[in-house]
Design a protein around this motif. Structure first.
Motif, PDB file in Angstrom:
ATOM      1  N   LEU A  11       0.799  -1.218   0.000  1.00 25.12           N
ATOM      2  CA  LEU A  11       0.000   0.000   0.000  1.00 25.12           C
ATOM      3  C   LEU A  11       0.834   1.270   0.000  1.00 25.12           C
ATOM      4  O   LEU A  11       0.627   2.167  -0.826  1.00 25.12           O
ATOM      5  CB  LEU A  11      -0.942   0.010   1.205  1.00 25.12           C
ATOM      6  CG  LEU A  11      -2.129  -0.951   1.154  1.00 25.12           C
ATOM      7  CD1 LEU A  11      -2.882  -0.908   2.463  1.00 25.12           C
ATOM      8  CD2 LEU A  11      -3.057  -0.567   0.012  1.00 25.12           C
ATOM      9  N   GLU A  12       1.780   1.356   0.913  1.00 24.27           N
ATOM     10  CA  GLU A  12       2.542   2.598   1.071  1.00 24.27           C
ATOM     11  C   GLU A  12       3.367   2.909  -0.172  1.00 24.27           C
ATOM     12  O   GLU A  12       3.402   4.045  -0.643  1.00 24.27           O
ATOM     13  CB  GLU A  12       3.455   2.497   2.295  1.00 24.27           C
ATOM     14  CG  GLU A  12       4.215   3.777   2.567  1.00 24.27           C
ATOM     15  CD  GLU A  12       5.059   3.695   3.832  1.00 24.27           C
ATOM     16  OE1 GLU A  12       5.859   4.616   4.062  1.00 24.27           O
ATOM     17  OE2 GLU A  12       4.913   2.707   4.581  1.00 24.27           O
ATOM     18  N   ARG A  13       4.019   1.896  -0.752  1.00 23.35           N
ATOM     19  CA  ARG A  13       4.901   2.139  -1.893  1.00 23.35           C
ATOM     20  C   ARG A  13       4.126   2.328  -3.181  1.00 23.35           C
ATOM     21  O   ARG A  13       4.369   3.258  -3.945  1.00 23.35           O
ATOM     22  CB  ARG A  13       5.888   0.972  -2.043  1.00 23.35           C
ATOM     23  CG  ARG A  13       6.903   1.181  -3.172  1.00 23.35           C
ATOM     24  CD  ARG A  13       7.936   0.078  -3.158  1.00 23.35           C
ATOM     25  NE  ARG A  13       7.335  -1.211  -3.444  1.00 23.35           N
ATOM     26  CZ  ARG A  13       7.166  -1.689  -4.684  1.00 23.35           C
ATOM     27  NH1 ARG A  13       7.509  -0.957  -5.721  1.00 23.35           N
ATOM     28  NH2 ARG A  13       6.664  -2.889  -4.873  1.00 23.35           N
ATOM     29  N   GLU A  14       3.140   1.445  -3.423  1.00 20.66           N
ATOM     30  CA  GLU A  14       2.472   1.460  -4.713  1.00 20.66           C
ATOM     31  C   GLU A  14       1.461   2.575  -4.855  1.00 20.66           C
ATOM     32  O   GLU A  14       1.340   3.179  -5.926  1.00 20.66           O
ATOM     33  CB  GLU A  14       1.813   0.101  -4.962  1.00 20.66           C
ATOM     34  CG  GLU A  14       2.836  -0.996  -5.179  1.00 20.66           C
ATOM     35  CD  GLU A  14       2.193  -2.359  -5.281  1.00 20.66           C
ATOM     36  OE1 GLU A  14       0.995  -2.408  -5.573  1.00 20.66           O
ATOM     37  OE2 GLU A  14       2.909  -3.344  -5.062  1.00 20.66           O
ATOM     38  N   GLU A  15       0.719   2.885  -3.783  1.00 22.95           N
ATOM     39  CA  GLU A  15      -0.293   3.925  -3.925  1.00 22.95           C
ATOM     40  C   GLU A  15       0.301   5.320  -3.875  1.00 22.95           C
ATOM     41  O   GLU A  15      -0.421   6.305  -4.051  1.00 22.95           O
ATOM     42  CB  GLU A  15      -1.394   3.733  -2.877  1.00 22.95           C
ATOM     43  CG  GLU A  15      -2.173   2.458  -3.121  1.00 22.95           C
ATOM     44  CD  GLU A  15      -3.552   2.448  -2.492  1.00 22.95           C
ATOM     45  OE1 GLU A  15      -3.825   3.324  -1.642  1.00 22.95           O
ATOM     46  OE2 GLU A  15      -4.344   1.569  -2.857  1.00 22.95           O
ATOM     47  N   LYS A  16       1.614   5.395  -3.702  1.00 27.50           N
ATOM     48  CA  LYS A  16       2.286   6.688  -3.821  1.00 27.50           C
ATOM     49  C   LYS A  16       2.367   7.084  -5.290  1.00 27.50           C
ATOM     50  O   LYS A  16       2.352   8.274  -5.628  1.00 27.50           O
ATOM     51  CB  LYS A  16       3.688   6.602  -3.216  1.00 27.50           C
ATOM     52  CG  LYS A  16       4.432   7.931  -3.207  1.00 27.50           C
ATOM     53  CD  LYS A  16       5.783   7.784  -2.521  1.00 27.50           C
ATOM     54  CE  LYS A  16       6.516   9.123  -2.488  1.00 27.50           C
ATOM     55  NZ  LYS A  16       7.843   9.002  -1.840  1.00 27.50           N
ATOM     56  N   PHE A  17       2.447   6.080  -6.164  1.00 24.42           N
ATOM     57  CA  PHE A  17       2.604   6.345  -7.591  1.00 24.42           C
ATOM     58  C   PHE A  17       1.466   5.801  -8.450  1.00 24.42           C
ATOM     59  O   PHE A  17       1.316   6.186  -9.604  1.00 24.42           O
ATOM     60  CB  PHE A  17       3.925   5.750  -8.093  1.00 24.42           C
ATOM     61  CG  PHE A  17       5.135   6.267  -7.358  1.00 24.42           C
ATOM     62  CD1 PHE A  17       5.604   7.540  -7.592  1.00 24.42           C
ATOM     63  CD2 PHE A  17       5.783   5.478  -6.428  1.00 24.42           C
ATOM     64  CE1 PHE A  17       6.712   8.034  -6.917  1.00 24.42           C
ATOM     65  CE2 PHE A  17       6.899   5.946  -5.749  1.00 24.42           C
ATOM     66  CZ  PHE A  17       7.366   7.232  -5.990  1.00 24.42           C
ATOM     67  N   SER A  18       0.663   4.899  -7.905  1.00 21.21           N
ATOM     68  CA  SER A  18      -0.415   4.274  -8.671  1.00 21.21           C
ATOM     69  C   SER A  18      -1.769   4.700  -8.120  1.00 21.21           C
ATOM     70  O   SER A  18      -1.877   5.113  -6.964  1.00 21.21           O
ATOM     71  CB  SER A  18      -0.303   2.740  -8.596  1.00 21.21           C
ATOM     72  OG  SER A  18       0.945   2.299  -9.083  1.00 21.21           O
ATOM     73  N   PRO A  19      -2.820   4.584  -8.935  1.00 20.35           N
ATOM     74  CA  PRO A  19      -4.158   4.928  -8.442  1.00 20.35           C
ATOM     75  C   PRO A  19      -4.518   4.118  -7.206  1.00 20.35           C
ATOM     76  O   PRO A  19      -4.224   2.912  -7.125  1.00 20.35           O
ATOM     77  CB  PRO A  19      -5.066   4.568  -9.623  1.00 20.35           C
ATOM     78  CG  PRO A  19      -4.194   4.688 -10.824  1.00 20.35           C
ATOM     79  CD  PRO A  19      -2.837   4.220 -10.373  1.00 20.35           C
ATOM     80  N   ALA A  20      -5.139   4.763  -6.238  1.00 16.67           N
ATOM     81  CA  ALA A  20      -5.616   4.058  -5.047  1.00 16.67           C
ATOM     82  C   ALA A  20      -6.807   3.188  -5.442  1.00 16.67           C
ATOM     83  O   ALA A  20      -7.712   3.636  -6.139  1.00 16.67           O
ATOM     84  CB  ALA A  20      -6.030   5.061  -3.979  1.00 16.67           C
ATOM     85  N   THR A  21      -6.784   1.920  -5.026  1.00 11.05           N
ATOM     86  CA  THR A  21      -7.873   1.001  -5.360  1.00 11.05           C
ATOM     87  C   THR A  21      -8.413   0.357  -4.085  1.00 11.05           C
ATOM     88  O   THR A  21      -7.698   0.242  -3.090  1.00 11.05           O
ATOM     89  CB  THR A  21      -7.398  -0.118  -6.312  1.00 11.05           C
ATOM     90  OG1 THR A  21      -6.480  -0.981  -5.609  1.00 11.05           O
ATOM     91  CG2 THR A  21      -6.722   0.455  -7.546  1.00 11.05           C
ATOM     92  N   PRO A  22      -9.677  -0.087  -4.105  1.00 11.38           N
ATOM     93  CA  PRO A  22     -10.248  -0.731  -2.919  1.00 11.38           C
ATOM     94  C   PRO A  22      -9.746  -2.151  -2.703  1.00 11.38           C
ATOM     95  O   PRO A  22      -9.962  -2.734  -1.653  1.00 11.38           O
ATOM     96  CB  PRO A  22     -11.754  -0.729  -3.208  1.00 11.38           C
ATOM     97  CG  PRO A  22     -11.844  -0.694  -4.701  1.00 11.38           C
ATOM     98  CD  PRO A  22     -10.670   0.103  -5.174  1.00 11.38           C
ATOM     99  N   SER A  23      -9.056  -2.709  -3.709  1.00 10.92           N
ATOM    100  CA  SER A  23      -8.582  -4.092  -3.619  1.00 10.92           C
ATOM    101  C   SER A  23      -7.245  -4.166  -2.877  1.00 10.92           C
ATOM    102  O   SER A  23      -6.429  -3.244  -2.919  1.00 10.92           O
ATOM    103  CB  SER A  23      -8.412  -4.679  -5.025  1.00 10.92           C
ATOM    104  OG  SER A  23      -7.848  -5.977  -4.964  1.00 10.92           O
ATOM    105  N   ASN A  24      -7.025  -5.287  -2.187  1.00 10.43           N
ATOM    106  CA  ASN A  24      -5.735  -5.534  -1.538  1.00 10.43           C
ATOM    107  C   ASN A  24      -4.722  -6.127  -2.502  1.00 10.43           C
ATOM    108  O   ASN A  24      -3.578  -6.373  -2.126  1.00 10.43           O
ATOM    109  CB  ASN A  24      -5.904  -6.491  -0.350  1.00 10.43           C
ATOM    110  CG  ASN A  24      -6.704  -5.883   0.775  1.00 10.43           C
ATOM    111  OD1 ASN A  24      -6.567  -4.694   1.060  1.00 10.43           O
ATOM    112  ND2 ASN A  24      -7.542  -6.682   1.414  1.00 10.43           N
ATOM    113  N   TYR A  25      -5.156  -6.359  -3.739  1.00 12.18           N
ATOM    114  CA  TYR A  25      -4.303  -7.061  -4.690  1.00 12.18           C
ATOM    115  C   TYR A  25      -4.064  -6.246  -5.957  1.00 12.18           C
ATOM    116  O   TYR A  25      -4.737  -5.246  -6.219  1.00 12.18           O
ATOM    117  CB  TYR A  25      -4.937  -8.412  -5.058  1.00 12.18           C
ATOM    118  CG  TYR A  25      -5.294  -9.237  -3.854  1.00 12.18           C
ATOM    119  CD1 TYR A  25      -4.298  -9.801  -3.059  1.00 12.18           C
ATOM    120  CD2 TYR A  25      -6.621  -9.426  -3.483  1.00 12.18           C
ATOM    121  CE1 TYR A  25      -4.615 -10.547  -1.934  1.00 12.18           C
ATOM    122  CE2 TYR A  25      -6.950 -10.175  -2.361  1.00 12.18           C
ATOM    123  CZ  TYR A  25      -5.940 -10.728  -1.588  1.00 12.18           C
ATOM    124  OH  TYR A  25      -6.262 -11.452  -0.470  1.00 12.18           O
TER     125      TYR A  25
END
Length: 439
Positions: free
Chosen positions: A99-113
């Motif tokens: 979450l911390e690394r990917e949603e810094k650069f990618s769209p926030a999604t409701p999925s954990n995957y």
């Protein structure tokens, strides 16, 4: 129309977990990044390429997908589909996202995957809009954030430096779309830039900057003074050169064009005409829902033009006499720069009157009629007439955009954003005056 793909066995995004194999997923692409190359640590001197996209299969579930591979594979895959198109993904690897690394650069999604696509095992197939369920197609008009969760442009300007560097949501209309500008950086990397001017009832002009080719391509499809966008997760910053606040489209941003779900006001034809008179002189468009019949649909009249050539660069209608796009001055004779698109005028009638010459075009027309342009052109006159009568006899729920124009009939230009057969109970409730009607 039978939806041949709808009955196939797909895994819903809500059911994903890392132990699943041999998956087949269908979704509509709601966001996409540019292709990027990185040095390959395993093969010194060579590069690996990647791009990401976001797909959605319901109102509550969407996920990010990333593909890695050779330059030819990645560029070919990226070029095979665009935002707003439906794809089928087979054999992706499901990974738990950081979450911390990917949603810094990618769209926030409701999925954990997230989905990882490999060149050797995964496939992505484009599917035509007329083959899939209309509910899936309609998701492209649904913002990924709450439709009430946004800043007005006036609020952004008023807050000034306190919003500098913040990532927020914006809902606004498009005033103008600039020409893409291309450049080469000092280290010989090619780049591009496009400036979009936005406006709303609080601010007459506000700049939004696009730096990647995917958002620039999307912006070129917007019609100034008609298109509305909901831009989720844009970066706000203070531009010292302009001495003003600006928005920037980043890798986290997902832009919803003409967000229909924000349209809630139900009107009758008579109420719409009254509202148009009240709005006379105003530049801003307004929106509404109409429960009505299509009373004129001349798709079987050979004297009426139903399909026209549009420029593949800017999306505007091409002058058929000169085969030239007057908007971006591209001559279509030298290269493949036009595509066929529905472009027709229809009349809408309810118990209070008729709205004449409403514009039904492009993918909205395809979804409404349930066929592609090529399929329509292959129909016999009898088939076209039969198709027409499917709509003339049925009440529809129609999302409309209204723009005051002295050149239009009755001073009102009307564009159809969505047209689907109405639920009889919902329609009767609204027609009896129980709906959300704004005078």
């Amino acid at each position: 129309m039978a939806n041949s793909i709808a009955s196939k066995n797909f895994t819903a995004l809500s059911n994903l977990h890392p132990n699943m194999a041999n998956l087949k997923i269908i979704g509509i692409v709601i966001g996409k990044t540019d292709v990027k190359g990185f040095p390959d640590r395993k093969n010194i001197g060579s590069e690996r390429y990647t791009f990401s996209f976001t797909i959605r299969d319901s109102t509550t579930h969407f996920v990010n997908a990333t593909s890695w591979g050779s330059e030819d594979y990645i560029r070919s895959l990226s070029d095979s589909f665009r935002v707003g198109e439906c794809v089928i993904i087979e054999n992706p690897l499901i990974q738990t996202k950081d979450l911390e690394r990917e949603e810094k650069f990618s769209p926030a999604t409701p999925s954990n995957y997230k989905l990882l696509l490999s060149e050797n095992h995964s496939t992505v197939k484009l599917c035509s809009s007329y083959e899939v369920d209309a509910k899936l197609l309609s998701l492209i008009y649904l913002p990924v954030k709450e439709s009430c969760d946004y800043y007005s442009l006036g609020d952004i300007v008023a807050n000034g430096h306190s919003l500098d560097g913040k990532i927020i949501n914006v809902l606004a209309a498009v005033r103008s779309v600039g020409e893409p500008k291309y450049f080469t950086t000092s280290d010989r990397r090619k780049g591009q830039r496009c400036e979009v001017k936005l406006y709303d009832e609080t601010e007459s002009s506000f700049a939004m900057i696009c730096w990647d080719s995917e958002s620039i391509l999307l912006a070129q499809s917007w019609v100034p003074q008609e298109t509305v966008i909901f831009a989720a997760d844009v970066r706000i910053s203070f531009d010292k050169f302009r001495n003003s606040m600006t928005a920037t489209v980043i890798s986290k941003t997902i832009i919803t064009t003409n967000p229909v779900n924000t349209i809630v006001d139900v009107y009758t034809v008579e109420q719409l005409k009254v509202k148009a008179l009240k709005n006379e002189g105003k530049a801003e468009p307004f929106y509404g829902i109409l429960y009505a019949y299509i009373s004129t649909l001349n798709i079987d009249d050979e004297t009426t033009k139903v399909v026209r050539n549009r420029c593949s660069v800017c999306g505007y209608t091409v002058n058929e006499a000169s085969s030239t796009c007057t908007t971006c001055n591209k001559d279509s004779s030298g290269f493949k720069s036009v595509f066929l698109s529905f472009d027709m005028l229809i009349d809408l009638t309810d118990h209070t009157g008729t709205l004449h010459s409403c514009s039904l075009t492009g993918s909205v027309a395809e979804e409404t009629l349930g066929c592609t342009v090529d399929e329509f052109l292959a129909m016999t006159d009898e088939q076209k007439t039969a198709l027409k009568w499917q709509f003339l006899l049925e009440r529809s729920k129609i999302y409309l955009k209204f723009f005051i124009s002295h050149r239009a009939r009755g001073g009102l230009r009307v564009s159809v954003l969505s047209c689907k057969l109405a639920d009889s109970i919902e329609a009767s409730r609204n027609l009896s005056g129980q709906g959300s009607v704004q005078n």
